[in-house]
Design an enzyme around this catalytic site. Sequence first.
Site, PDB file in Angstrom:
ATOM      1  N   GLU A 131       2.859   9.149  21.613  1.00 45.83           N
ATOM      2  CA  GLU A 131       1.918   8.259  22.296  1.00 45.83           C
ATOM      3  C   GLU A 131       1.551   7.108  21.363  1.00 45.83           C
ATOM      4  OE1 GLU A 131      -2.154  10.280  22.199  1.00 45.83           O
ATOM      5  OE2 GLU A 131      -0.828  11.720  21.227  1.00 45.83           O
ATOM      6  N   LYS A 133      -0.324   4.612  18.872  1.00 45.53           N
ATOM      7  CA  LYS A 133      -1.442   4.728  17.919  1.00 45.53           C
ATOM      8  C   LYS A 133      -2.323   3.503  18.146  1.00 45.53           C
ATOM      9  CE  LYS A 133      -2.455   5.673  13.091  1.00 45.53           C
ATOM     10  NZ  LYS A 133      -3.435   4.632  12.813  1.00 45.53           N
ATOM     11  N   ASP A 135      -5.162   0.778  17.736  1.00 41.34           N
ATOM     12  CA  ASP A 135      -5.819   0.183  16.581  1.00 41.34           C
ATOM     13  C   ASP A 135      -7.283  -0.089  16.918  1.00 41.34           C
ATOM     14  OD1 ASP A 135      -6.137  -0.795  14.091  1.00 41.34           O
ATOM     15  OD2 ASP A 135      -5.082  -2.679  14.427  1.00 41.34           O
ATOM     16  N   TYR A 242      -7.573  11.371  23.099  1.00 45.45           N
ATOM     17  CA  TYR A 242      -6.293  11.927  22.666  1.00 45.45           C
ATOM     18  C   TYR A 242      -6.417  13.196  21.816  1.00 45.45           C
ATOM     19  CZ  TYR A 242      -7.496   9.032  18.602  1.00 45.45           C
ATOM     20  OH  TYR A 242      -8.148   8.441  17.553  1.00 45.45           O
ATOM     21  N   LYS A 332       4.661   4.254  11.943  1.00 47.09           N
ATOM     22  CA  LYS A 332       4.088   2.915  11.975  1.00 47.09           C
ATOM     23  C   LYS A 332       5.143   1.873  12.365  1.00 47.09           C
ATOM     24  CE  LYS A 332       0.163   2.568  10.661  1.00 47.09           C
ATOM     25  NZ  LYS A 332      -0.499   2.690   9.397  1.00 47.09           N
ATOM     26  N   CYS A 438      -0.391  -5.104 -26.007  1.00 48.00           N
ATOM     27  CA  CYS A 438      -1.467  -5.071 -25.025  1.00 48.00           C
ATOM     28  C   CYS A 438      -2.214  -6.401 -25.086  1.00 48.00           C
ATOM     29  CB  CYS A 438      -2.408  -3.916 -25.350  1.00 48.00           C
ATOM     30  SG  CYS A 438      -3.940  -3.977 -24.418  1.00 48.00           S
ATOM     31  N   CYS A 441      -6.031  -5.526 -26.549  1.00 47.32           N
ATOM     32  CA  CYS A 441      -6.357  -5.077 -27.911  1.00 47.32           C
ATOM     33  C   CYS A 441      -5.251  -5.382 -28.903  1.00 47.32           C
ATOM     34  CB  CYS A 441      -6.675  -3.578 -27.921  1.00 47.32           C
ATOM     35  SG  CYS A 441      -5.241  -2.536 -27.641  1.00 47.32           S
ATOM     36  N   CYS A 462      -0.317   0.652 -23.159  1.00 50.72           N
ATOM     37  CA  CYS A 462      -0.950   0.244 -24.400  1.00 50.72           C
ATOM     38  C   CYS A 462      -1.168   1.498 -25.221  1.00 50.72           C
ATOM     39  CB  CYS A 462      -2.278  -0.436 -24.066  1.00 50.72           C
ATOM     40  SG  CYS A 462      -3.460  -0.398 -25.407  1.00 50.72           S
TER      41      CYS A 462
HETATM   42  S1  IVH Z   1      -4.597  11.985  16.538  1.00 51.90           S
HETATM   43  C1  IVH Z   1      -5.868  15.343  13.604  1.00 51.90           C
HETATM   44  N1  IVH Z   1      -3.761  10.113  18.171  1.00 51.90           N
HETATM   45  O1  IVH Z   1      -5.359   7.096  13.760  1.00 51.90           O
HETATM   46  C2  IVH Z   1      -5.306  14.083  14.146  1.00 51.90           C
HETATM   47  N2  IVH Z   1      -5.022   9.447  16.248  1.00 51.90           N
HETATM   48  O2  IVH Z   1      -4.489   7.554  11.011  1.00 51.90           O
HETATM   49  C3  IVH Z   1      -6.247  13.331  14.987  1.00 51.90           C
HETATM   50  N3  IVH Z   1      -5.454   7.038  16.132  1.00 51.90           N
HETATM   51  O3  IVH Z   1      -8.321   8.554  12.619  1.00 51.90           O
HETATM   52  C4  IVH Z   1      -5.802  11.966  15.298  1.00 51.90           C
HETATM   53  N4  IVH Z   1      -4.428   6.489  17.993  1.00 51.90           N
HETATM   54  O4  IVH Z   1      -8.474   6.914  14.574  1.00 51.90           O
HETATM   55  C5  IVH Z   1      -4.438  10.381  17.038  1.00 51.90           C
HETATM   56  N5  IVH Z   1      -3.027   8.567  19.720  1.00 51.90           N
HETATM   57  C6  IVH Z   1      -3.680   8.840  18.607  1.00 51.90           C
HETATM   58  C7  IVH Z   1      -4.297   7.823  17.838  1.00 51.90           C
HETATM   59  C8  IVH Z   1      -4.953   8.172  16.655  1.00 51.90           C
HETATM   60  C9  IVH Z   1      -5.127   6.031  16.964  1.00 51.90           C
HETATM   61  C10 IVH Z   1      -6.194   6.851  14.869  1.00 51.90           C
HETATM   62  C11 IVH Z   1      -7.374   7.766  14.684  1.00 51.90           C
HETATM   63  C12 IVH Z   1      -7.149   8.465  13.380  1.00 51.90           C
HETATM   64  C13 IVH Z   1      -6.152   7.586  12.717  1.00 51.90           C
HETATM   65  C14 IVH Z   1      -5.311   8.381  11.750  1.00 51.90           C
END
Ligand code: IVH
Length: 725
Positions: A131, A133, A135, A242, A332, A438, A441, A462
Site C-alpha cells: 500500500e 506510504k 507522507d 492502516y 522508498k 588534524c 590540534c 586524529c
Molecule cells: S505501518 C508498525 N503503513 O511511516 C508499523 N506506516 O516510517 C506501523 N506511514 O510512522 C506503520 N504510510 O507514519 C504504515 N501505509 C502505511 C504508512 C505508514 C505512512 C508512516 C507512519 C510511520 C512511518 C514509518
Amino acid sequence: MAADQTTTETAVDDLTEQAAADELERLAKELSHHDELYHAKDAPEISDADYDALKKRNAAIEERYPQLIRADSPSIKVGAAPLPTFAQITHSRPMLSLDNAFADDDVRDFVNSVYRFLGQLPDGSIAFTAEPKIDGLSMSIRYENGILVNAATRGDGTTGENVTANIKTIKEIPNKLPKGVPSVVEVRGEVYMGKSDFLALNAEMEAKGKQLYVNPRNTAAGSLRQLDAKVTASRKLKFFAYAWGEMSEPNDLPSTQYEMVQTFKDWGFPVNPLMKRLNSLEDILGHYREIGLERPELDYDIDGVVYKVDRLDLQARLGFRSRSPRWATAHKFPAEQAFTTVENIDIQVGRTGALTPVARLTPITVGGVVVTNATLHNEDYIKGIGNSGERIREDDHDIRIGDTVIVQRAGDVIPQVLDVVMEKRPADAKAYEFPKKCPVCGSHAVREKNEKTGKLDSVTRCTGGFVCRAQATEHLKHFVSRNAYDIEGLGAKQVDFFFEAEDPALQIRTAPDIFTLKKRQETSQLLKLENIDGFGRVSVRKLFDAIDERRSIALNRFIYALGIRHVGETTAKLLARHYGTYEAFAEAMNDAASLSGDAWADLNNIEGIGEIVARAIVEFFKEPRNLDVVTRLLTEVTPQAAEQIAASNSPVAGKTVVFTGSLERFTRDEAKARAEGLGAKVAGSVSKKTDYVVAGPGAGSKLDKARELGVEVMTEDEWLTFIGG
Ligand code: IVH
C-alpha cells in the site's frame, strides 16, 4: 531579506564592540522568530540558506567578541521548545517506525528474511499487503465503548501529544463507531492534507498577501498542532487508517492485515484504495511500479510503498526489532537530485577523532529543501572509492573544489554528492589533498589498519586523543547533548567557553568537572561565574540546579553519554537492559577484556550487538584514561538501575538460556526472539551462569557441558510447555 542584509552589513572585523552587541541582540531575536516559525508553526518565512547566513554571521561575531555571547545566543539554542500546552499521552503500545528498502534487492532480502525467520523456503506461500506510504503525520486514535476518547501524535514513539480536540474536527474520522466493536479500539493511520486543498489554501494566502506554506506535510502538522481547534477545523485535513494499537477481544477480529483494514473501512474509516494482497516478489515489485506511475495523479503525497506480512499470526511470530517490526518494510521512491557547485571542502573533527570532509555547496533546492552542505564521508569517497574498495563513480571521478556536482537528498538523511559533471570541471581544478594532520590540534592523522582484514580503514583519525581540543570538546558536547545528560544552560557554546577557561575554578575539561564546578566556584577567591558577561546570577543558579538535577540519571543515558565508539542510543538501551546496573556492566566488560570467555560471549549474544560494537565497548574499558574519567564521574553521579524487561511474570524472565542442537519446532532466530521477548537472555555458550539448556537432536559439547555443570536441560517441547506454548 537576509540575503539583502549580507550585502550591506559591516564586515565583522570592522564592528565596534557596541555595534557587535547590538547586532547580536538583533540576531538573537530574529533567529528566535524564525525558529518559532519553523518548529512550532511549520511555516518558515525564509529559506534555509538565508537562515544559515544569519546563523553564520552570529557565529562570526561571537568568535570575534566571545565576551558578548548572550545567554539566549542562537548558537546555543537547539530549535524551539515544543509547544508547552499539549498534554502528553503514553501510547498503550509503542508506535514504531519502518525499515527502509531502496532497491529491488532490498525488497528481495526483506521477503527472504521473513521466510528464513519462519523456517520456510521462499516458495511464494506467504502473502504480503502492499500500500502507499503516505507522507503525513501518524496518529493513534482511541475509542472506548465505541466513543472517541483520545488521539495522540506519534511523538517519540512512546509518548505523543494529546490532540484529541483537533482530531475531532476532522470529518473523515468517526467520533463514534458502530455497535458491536470491541470495547477498546485503537486505530492508527496517517493524517494528511490533500494536494488540491494545499494549493487552494496557498492561493487564498497569496490573495491575502500572506506568507505561503511550504508543503502539504508541514501544513498538516501545523494545522493539527493548533491550540485553537477551530483553526484545525478550517483546514480540511484527511486520514487513512492502516494499523492499530491496543484492541480488546482480538479473537473476534479478522486474522489478516488485509481484512483488518477492510474492517476499519466497515467501521467508517477511510482506507487507501491502492492496497493489494500479493504473494510473489514480482507481483509486489510490479505493484510498487504501478503506484509509482500513479503517484503524480494522486491527490496526496506519498514517498514509497509499505509491505506487510498479511497473516497476523505470522506477524506475531516475526515480532519486532528495537524500533521496527520484522514483518514490514517501506520501499522508498528514488531520492531527488539537483546540480550545484562545490565552493569549498572543510574538515570537521568529531568526538572519536574522525576527520570528516564536508562539501560547502552553492545553495540549491532539492525536493523543496535548501541544501548548502553535503558530507563527503572520507578520503576515499572524495577519490571515488567505496568502503569495500569498489568504484562508486563512473570513470573514477574524484570530487574537486570548483566542480559541478549532482547532489541527492533522500528523506531526512544528510545530502550526498553523487557524481561530478566532468564537462564543467574548471581547467585549474586540483585533486583534493586530504590533510595528514588534524586541522585542530596538529597531531598526525592516520588511517588505521583493520586487524581482521588487514585493509586500511576508510576513516582518517586524529591521533591526539584527549590532547585534541576538538575531540575533547566534542566529547563534552556529546555528554551534555539532548539524549545524554541534557543539561539545560550547558550547550555547545558554553562547553567551548568552560573548556577554554584558564581559571581552575571555571575550567571544564572532562565530564566530572561539570559536577565539581559549583563547589570550585563556591570556594574560589578568583573569578565568579556570575560576574562574567553573558551569565548573571539567575542563569548561574539555574545552571547549577540543572547540573544537580542530573546527579541521578537513567543507566541507558549514562552509558550513551560515555561516548563509546559505535554505542548510540539504541545500543546503550540494550546494554542497560541486559546488565541492569552500571557495576554489573563494568564488571562484565572487565571480564571480557581478553575478547574470549563467557562474558565476551554473553556480550556478543545480545541481539543487536555485533562484534565491532562489542570490541569497541571492551576497548573503551581497557583504556585507563576512560576508567579514570568514569571513576571520578561516579563519585558525583549515580546511574539508576535499568528496569528489567517487562514480561517479568514469565518463568524465564531474567534467566539465561542456551539453545543447542538442531531445533525442529522453530528456527533459531525465532526461538531467540521469543525467549528475549519473555525477558530471558539468550547466550551462545554454556557456563555457570546458564539457567536452562534447550537441546534438540544432535546436541553435542554444549549438552555435555550443561550436564557436567548440572544445568537444567529441556527438550524443545518441554521448553514450549514451560514458556506457555
Ligand atoms: S505501518 C508498525 N503503513 O511511516 C508499523 N506506516 O516510517 C506501523 N506511514 O510512522 C506503520 N504510510 O507514519 C504504515 N501505509 C502505511 C504508512 C505508514 C505512512 C508512516 C507512519 C510511520 C512511518 C514509518
